[in-house]
Structure formats: structure tokens, C-alpha cells
Design an enzyme around this catalytic site. Structure first.
Site, PDB file in Angstrom:
ATOM      1  CB  SER A  40      -0.901   0.037   1.237  1.00 40.74           C
ATOM      2  OG  SER A  40      -1.919  -0.902   1.111  1.00 40.74           O
ATOM      3  CE  LYS A  47      -3.273   4.488  -5.824  1.00 36.76           C
ATOM      4  NZ  LYS A  47      -4.065   3.930  -4.721  1.00 36.76           N
ATOM      5  CD  GLN A  91      -3.662   2.248  -1.267  1.00 38.48           C
ATOM      6  OE1 GLN A  91      -3.699   3.298  -1.896  1.00 38.48           O
ATOM      7  NE2 GLN A  91      -3.616   1.082  -1.878  1.00 38.48           N
TER       8      GLN A  91
END
Ligand code: NAD
Length: 283
Positions: A40, A47, A91
């Protein structure tokens, strides 16, 4: 044909950047991470990097792995109220004690960058303009970029999650495909996959889709990502399937870059919607 996702993703990024340059404010994306899942953290960093390239501001809220549901909800509500936060991403995966589908209902629909709030999913069903989940909408954009028509095609989606498989099926219907959705309890999977003009796999099981399960000349989109050793693998046995089909996405470099590009696009859309929402509420 190899459906390289990096080219259309770059094009979308450039368009998003141009749109941002025209705004009189900086769109801001807030990400909530619960726990220390290394994968994650890697995704969030990637991102953030993409956001930076186009001029989106990012902030991250980290909560401990044993965070209570009430604490996660208050964090979301705080970000909902914050005027300078335009988009919120939770997330996934969340730890087992937090129900992801239930939690997304607390994000304001106008800030729901992943399009997972029931209002946005409902708009997908009724084909009204809304924010659609990033990965399936990235697949549609990818196929459009390569001029692959979905109209009247038999499309088979393997996987039926709320974030990928189900919205994928709805977006294919919107493009006038005839859609079959398969899942873990589907009997005789290959009977369905062999009928597919367009086969989309979103499972997360490397080697699931073999050459004998695919029709000659089909279009194959591999959404699955599984890390095995240091390698990222899709669901499709790439080399053997590639010999039979007319087009196929690689893993990595296929759907992945499109997901990130659509996140950027959705963030700008959220920024616009959040501003409008405030204006309509005299705030
Ligand atoms: P999920 O675990 O929520 O869903 C998996 C789906 O696969 C379920 O619908 C299940 O019924 C189905 N399934 C499992 N075993 C099966 C089998 N043997 N035959 C047929 N169906 C089977 O996962 P998800 O969140 O939907 O993600 C799916 C995959 O896509 C994962 O590998 C994930 O990492 C990947 N993913 C990739 C991107 C990207 O940008 N490329 C984005 C999101 C998810």
C-alpha cells in the site's frame, strides 16, 4: 497488438495538467492509509509522484493497524469538512475489522475519487455523469485509445468485486457489449471465457487464464496484479495467450498506468464538483 497503457496514460496526464493549469486553485487529494502494508505504501508513493507531475497537491493520513472504525470515520469526516481537500482516497485493503464497502459511504460523493460511494455507483447503473472507479474506466479508455470497438461484442469479465469486476461490467454494458460476469463459484470457467470477443480478468491468480481458454483473435485485458518474488504477474499466461489473440495488455505496463491516470482525472473532476457543491450550499 500489445496494448501498452503507458502511451494513453501519458496523454490523459497531459490533458489533466492542462486543465489544472487553467484552475485558480490547486486540487488536493487526501489519502488515508490504515496499517503498515508495504505494498500500500508503495502504491501511495507512486500515486503521489504522479499527482506531483500534474500539479495535484497530496496529503496522507496514517492510522494504526488497530484503528477503531469510529476513528477512521472521524478522519474521513474531518477531510469531508476541509474546504481545501477536494478528493479522498481510502487505500485498500483495509484491515479485516474495518468493512471497506461500509466505510466508503462516509466519504462525500463529490470527494469520492474512486467512485465507490453508493451514489456514484448508482449513477454508473443509471448512466448519469458521475465519478467511475479508476481501474475499469481506465480499461475503457485504453481500448478506446487503440480504436477497439466494444459495440455488440461478447465481453466476459472474470472477477466481480465492487471496485473492479462489477463496475467493469457496467461500463462494458454502457458501450453496448453483451456482458457475462464470472467469479469464484462459476462452473466451467473456460466455457464462458472461450466465448469472449473481449476477455477481462480481474482476479489476482497468476496462470488462471491459459491459451486453451481463449478464443482465436480475442482481445485480452489483464487487470490482475500479484507479486511473486520480486516480479509482478497478471492472471493471464502472457506468451501462450499472446500467440492466439489479436490484442493483449502486458503486466506491468498495461492497465496499471491507466488506473493512475484515471485517478488524476477523477481528482480534477472531484475538485470541480467539491467547488460546485460548496457554491450551491452558499458556503
Ligand atoms: P478481489 O479479491 O476483491 O476479487 C477477486 C475476484 O476474483 C472475486 O470476484 C472472486 O470471485 C474472483 N475469483 C477468485 N478466484 C477465482 C477463480 N478461480 N475463478 C474465477 N473467479 C475467481 O480483488 P480485486 O480488488 O477485484 O482485484 C482483482 C485483481 O486486480 C487483483 O490482482 C488486484 O491486485 C488487481 N488490481 C489491479 C489494478 C490495476 O491497476 N491493474 C487495480 C485494482 C486491482
Amino acid at each position: 497488438m500489445i496494448l501498452d497503457g503507458r502511451k494513453p496514460a501519458k496523454l490523459i496526464e497531459e490533458r489533466v495538467k492542462q486543465e489544472i493549469d487553467k484552475l485558480d486553485f490547486t486540487p488536493t487529494l487526501a489519502t488515508i492509509i490504515v496499517g503498515e502494508d508495504p505494498a500500500s505504501k508503495v502504491y501511495v508513493q507512486a500515486k503521489d509522484k504522479a499527482c506531483k507531475r500534474v500539479g495535484i497537491n497530496t496529503i496522507t493520513r496514517e492510522l494504526p493497524i488497530d484503528a477503531k472504525r469510529s476513528v477512521l470515520i472521524s478522519t474521513i469526516e474531518e477531510l469531508n469538512r476541509e474546504k481545501d481537500i477536494h478528493a479522498i482516497l481510502i487505500q485498500l485493503p483495509l484491515p479485516a475489522h474495518l468493512d471497506a464497502n461500509g466505510i466508503t459511504e462516509f466519504v462525500y460523493p463529490s470527494k469520492d475519487v474512486e467512485g465507490l460511494h453508493p451514489l456514484n455507483l448508482g449513477r454508473l447503473v443509471t448512466e448519469r455523469a458521475g465519478i467511475a472507479p479508476c481501474t475499469p474506466s481506465g480499461v475503457i479508455e485504453l481500448l478506446k485509445y487503440y480504436n477497439i470497438s466494444l459495440d455488440g461484442k461478447n465481453a466476459v469479465v472474470v472477477g466481480h468485486s465492487a471496485i473492479v469486476g462489477k463496475p467493469m461490467a457496467l461500463l462494458l454494458l454502457k458501450e453496448w457489449s453483451t456482458v457475462t460476469v464470472c467469479h469464484i463459484k462459476t462452473q466451467n470457467l473456460s466455457k464462458h471465457t472461450k466465448e469472449a470477443d473481449v476477455l477481462i480478468s480481474a482476479v489476482g491468480k497468476p496462470g488462471l487464464i491459459t491459451a486453451d481458454m481463449v478464443k482465436d483473435g480475442a482481445i485480452v485485458v489483464d487487470i490482475g496484479i500479484t507479486k511473486v518474488g520480486g516480479e509482478l504477474l497478471g492472471d493471464v499466461v502472457f506468451d501462450a495467450v499472446n500467440e492466439k489473440v489479436s490484442a493483449i495488455t502486458p503486466v506491468p505496463g498495461g492497465v496499471g498506468p491507466m488506473t493512475v491516470a484515471m485517478l488524476l482525472k477523477n481528482t480534477v473532476e472531484c475538485a470541480r464538483r467539491s467547488k460546485n457543491w460548496r457554491a450551491n450550499n452558499h458556503d
